[in-house]
Scaffold this motif. Structure first.
Motif, PDB file in Angstrom:
ATOM      1  N   ILE A 113       0.869  -1.186   0.000  1.00  0.00           N
ATOM      2  CA  ILE A 113       0.000   0.000   0.000  1.00  0.00           C
ATOM      3  C   ILE A 113       0.900   1.228   0.000  1.00  0.00           C
ATOM      4  O   ILE A 113       1.407   1.643   1.055  1.00  0.00           O
ATOM      5  CB  ILE A 113      -0.946   0.007   1.217  1.00  0.00           C
ATOM      6  CG1 ILE A 113      -1.783  -1.283   1.224  1.00  0.00           C
ATOM      7  CG2 ILE A 113      -1.870   1.224   1.184  1.00  0.00           C
ATOM      8  CD1 ILE A 113      -2.713  -1.411   2.404  1.00  0.00           C
ATOM      9  N   PRO A 114       1.165   1.816  -1.157  1.00  0.00           N
ATOM     10  CA  PRO A 114       2.123   2.920  -1.270  1.00  0.00           C
ATOM     11  C   PRO A 114       1.796   4.111  -0.379  1.00  0.00           C
ATOM     12  O   PRO A 114       2.708   4.811   0.065  1.00  0.00           O
ATOM     13  CB  PRO A 114       2.041   3.304  -2.756  1.00  0.00           C
ATOM     14  CG  PRO A 114       1.541   2.076  -3.442  1.00  0.00           C
ATOM     15  CD  PRO A 114       0.612   1.439  -2.462  1.00  0.00           C
ATOM     16  N   ILE A 129       3.079  -5.730   3.408  1.00  0.00           N
ATOM     17  CA  ILE A 129       2.166  -6.172   4.461  1.00  0.00           C
ATOM     18  C   ILE A 129       1.692  -7.567   4.091  1.00  0.00           C
ATOM     19  O   ILE A 129       1.497  -7.879   2.919  1.00  0.00           O
ATOM     20  CB  ILE A 129       0.969  -5.210   4.575  1.00  0.00           C
ATOM     21  CG1 ILE A 129       1.453  -3.785   4.867  1.00  0.00           C
ATOM     22  CG2 ILE A 129      -0.012  -5.658   5.655  1.00  0.00           C
ATOM     23  CD1 ILE A 129       0.376  -2.735   4.712  1.00  0.00           C
ATOM     24  N   ILE A 130       1.506  -8.409   5.093  1.00  0.00           N
ATOM     25  CA  ILE A 130       1.035  -9.762   4.839  1.00  0.00           C
ATOM     26  C   ILE A 130      -0.475  -9.823   5.038  1.00  0.00           C
ATOM     27  O   ILE A 130      -1.008  -9.441   6.078  1.00  0.00           O
ATOM     28  CB  ILE A 130       1.716 -10.786   5.767  1.00  0.00           C
ATOM     29  CG1 ILE A 130       3.237 -10.746   5.548  1.00  0.00           C
ATOM     30  CG2 ILE A 130       1.174 -12.187   5.502  1.00  0.00           C
ATOM     31  CD1 ILE A 130       3.658 -11.080   4.138  1.00  0.00           C
ATOM     32  N   GLY A 131      -1.164 -10.278   4.009  1.00  0.00           N
ATOM     33  CA  GLY A 131      -2.599 -10.492   4.088  1.00  0.00           C
ATOM     34  C   GLY A 131      -2.910 -11.963   3.865  1.00  0.00           C
ATOM     35  O   GLY A 131      -2.031 -12.760   3.523  1.00  0.00           O
ATOM     36  N   ILE A 173      -4.505   2.227  10.506  1.00  0.00           N
ATOM     37  CA  ILE A 173      -3.605   2.981   9.629  1.00  0.00           C
ATOM     38  C   ILE A 173      -4.062   2.874   8.173  1.00  0.00           C
ATOM     39  O   ILE A 173      -4.006   3.830   7.407  1.00  0.00           O
ATOM     40  CB  ILE A 173      -2.157   2.462   9.776  1.00  0.00           C
ATOM     41  CG1 ILE A 173      -1.654   2.707  11.200  1.00  0.00           C
ATOM     42  CG2 ILE A 173      -1.242   3.143   8.768  1.00  0.00           C
ATOM     43  CD1 ILE A 173      -0.283   2.115  11.472  1.00  0.00           C
ATOM     44  N   ILE A 174      -4.530   1.684   7.813  1.00  0.00           N
ATOM     45  CA  ILE A 174      -5.018   1.469   6.445  1.00  0.00           C
ATOM     46  C   ILE A 174      -6.445   1.995   6.355  1.00  0.00           C
ATOM     47  O   ILE A 174      -7.311   1.613   7.146  1.00  0.00           O
ATOM     48  CB  ILE A 174      -4.963  -0.016   6.082  1.00  0.00           C
ATOM     49  CG1 ILE A 174      -3.555  -0.575   6.307  1.00  0.00           C
ATOM     50  CG2 ILE A 174      -5.404  -0.226   4.642  1.00  0.00           C
ATOM     51  CD1 ILE A 174      -3.466  -2.076   6.168  1.00  0.00           C
ATOM     52  N   LYS A 175      -6.676   2.878   5.405  1.00  0.00           N
ATOM     53  CA  LYS A 175      -7.988   3.505   5.261  1.00  0.00           C
ATOM     54  C   LYS A 175      -8.713   2.944   4.030  1.00  0.00           C
ATOM     55  O   LYS A 175      -8.098   2.725   2.986  1.00  0.00           O
ATOM     56  CB  LYS A 175      -7.848   5.028   5.103  1.00  0.00           C
ATOM     57  CG  LYS A 175      -7.090   5.714   6.245  1.00  0.00           C
ATOM     58  CD  LYS A 175      -7.870   5.663   7.544  1.00  0.00           C
ATOM     59  CE  LYS A 175      -7.274   6.578   8.606  1.00  0.00           C
ATOM     60  NZ  LYS A 175      -5.964   6.153   9.117  1.00  0.00           N
ATOM     61  N   ALA A 223      -4.025  -0.446  -3.462  1.00  0.00           N
ATOM     62  CA  ALA A 223      -3.177  -1.542  -2.987  1.00  0.00           C
ATOM     63  C   ALA A 223      -2.738  -2.421  -4.151  1.00  0.00           C
ATOM     64  O   ALA A 223      -3.455  -2.581  -5.143  1.00  0.00           O
ATOM     65  CB  ALA A 223      -3.923  -2.385  -1.957  1.00  0.00           C
ATOM     66  N   LYS A 224      -1.528  -2.984  -4.007  1.00  0.00           N
ATOM     67  CA  LYS A 224      -1.016  -3.965  -4.961  1.00  0.00           C
ATOM     68  C   LYS A 224      -0.952  -5.313  -4.262  1.00  0.00           C
ATOM     69  O   LYS A 224      -0.454  -5.425  -3.145  1.00  0.00           O
ATOM     70  CB  LYS A 224       0.379  -3.571  -5.450  1.00  0.00           C
ATOM     71  CG  LYS A 224       0.415  -2.324  -6.322  1.00  0.00           C
ATOM     72  CD  LYS A 224       1.849  -2.035  -6.777  1.00  0.00           C
ATOM     73  CE  LYS A 224       1.921  -0.797  -7.652  1.00  0.00           C
ATOM     74  NZ  LYS A 224       3.320  -0.512  -8.069  1.00  0.00           N
TER      75      LYS A 224
END
Length: 377
Positions: free
Chosen positions: A247-248, A255-257, A285-287, A292-293
């Motif tokens: 997520i730039p 990040i691990i998903g 933090i992630i909105k 996302a890549k």
């Protein structure tokens, strides 16, 4: 004087003849013989690795839950308790509607219940009296004290009076009161989930309708990215599989998903399969809405001999690599498998631990003297 000039001239000729006879090339060769000739190379050992093909997809971040809040009843907004950005708990009050009209409905419903109850009690009493009167009349008729007409009249009165209709009216009035009380409760609009208020579409004093959302609540403790993959990728994925997410807007770190949902059927229009990757987001933090890549690993090869792809070169129509043995380049033909673009799987030709030339391989031949300047010496 002439003799001296002649002697100098002959000496010059002799020197030139000596130089031509020896040749400049030999002198250079002598010098080159002194200096060591080698090709500088970089090497890496062939290792046992797990490699895979990596495919990158892009998508937008979504909140785990996004609930639009509709008031169950229309009404004027009395107060707004939770504004945009407010953290709310399940069943906490978000806003209230004016209660005046609803309270009037409750009061009217209570009066209807009281009236229906009184009528019901009165009817019950009448029926009991009619039954008692019939029993008495029956005894008197059997004794011959009353006429048959009086007996039949008492019997008709006892059987014709029904309490069912009156009871139904009473129950209907009670239901009306229950609904009015529920409407009174509904003037306090509550959150159905834990979350954060993301949208507020109402203001105090205006009418809130149950036809459009008044607020939106999102749960950001977990977020997900939805991507669409082709049929040749979907079967390489499984639930719980860890994937790399970038997520730039947050950072350059990965990040691990985890894959949480896999569509069992392709979309009728796009012929693509939907995949949802969930990410823990306790710190928020992630909105939602961020770009996302997603990097998916497919064609996984576990525990194989692998070297850098660039180390493999073509020679005489064959795939070869050069390894270093006793400071010499040794050419070895190899059979390759999966090539990820970074690493290539070696099926035959070299073994784990061999020193493979990864830089300088295009400048050596079989048997060339090499000097390892980088890597495992």
């Amino acid at each position: 004087m002439k003799k001296k000039i002649l002697a100098l001239f002959l000496a010059t000729l002799l020197l030139m003849s000596l130089l031509v006879g020896c040749g400049g090339k030999k002198a250079v060769n002598v010098n080159e013989g002194i200096k060591e000739k080698y090709v500088p190379v970089a090497v890496e050992k062939a290792e046992i690795k797990t490699i895979s093909t990596e495919i990158t997809f892009s998508g937008k971040v979504h909140a785990d839950k996004e609930v639009m809040i509709f008031p169950k009843i229309p009404g004027k907004v009395a107060s707004i308790i939770s504004d945009v950005g407010t953290k709310v708990k399940k069943d906490s009050v978000l806003f209230t509607l004016d209660k005046e009209d609803v309270q009037k409905q409750v009061d009217q419903a209570r009066k209807s219940v009281d009236s229906a109850k009184a009528n019901y009690e009165k009817t019950k009493e009448s029926i009991e009296n009619a039954k008692t009167n019939f029993e008495r009349t029956k005894e008197l008729y059997e004794q011959g004290a009353v006429s048959k007409a009086q007996y039949e009249q008492a019997q008709l009165a006892a059987s014709s009076t029904s309490i069912d209709a009156v009871k139904a009216q009473y129950e209907q009035a009670q239901l009306g009161l229950t609904q009015a009380l529920d409407s009174l409760k509904d003037t306090s609009v509550k959150s159905p989930i834990d979350g954060i208020v993301s949208v507020v579409n109402i203001e105090e004093g205006e009418m809130a309708s149950n036809a459009q959302p008044a607020m939106t609540i999102i749960d950001m403790d977990r977020v997900y990215v939805e991507i669409n993959v082709t049929e040749n990728v979907i079967n390489d994925l499984h639930l719980g599989q860890e994937v790399v997410v970038e997520i730039p807007a947050i950072s350059d770190e990965n990040i691990i998903g985890k894959i949480d949902k896999l569509s069992p059927a392709a979309d009728a229009k796009t012929q693509l399969y939907s995949v949802s990757i969930y990410i823990e987001n306790n710190e928020h933090i992630i909105k939602p809405g961020m770009f996302a890549k997603i990097k998916l690993s497919t064609d996984v090869r576990e525990d194989v001999v692998a070297i850098k792809s660039e180390a493999v070169v073509q020679s005489d129509g064959k795939m070869v690599v050069y390894v270093v043995e006793d400071n010499k380049a040794v050419k070895k033909a190899v059979k390759t498998g999966l090539d990820t673009g970074v690493y290539v799987e070696i099926l035959e030709g070299i073994s784990k631990g061999e020193k493979v030339i990864v830089k300088g391989q295009n400048y050596v031949d079989d048997g060339s003297i090499v000097k390892v300047v980088r890597g495992d010496k």
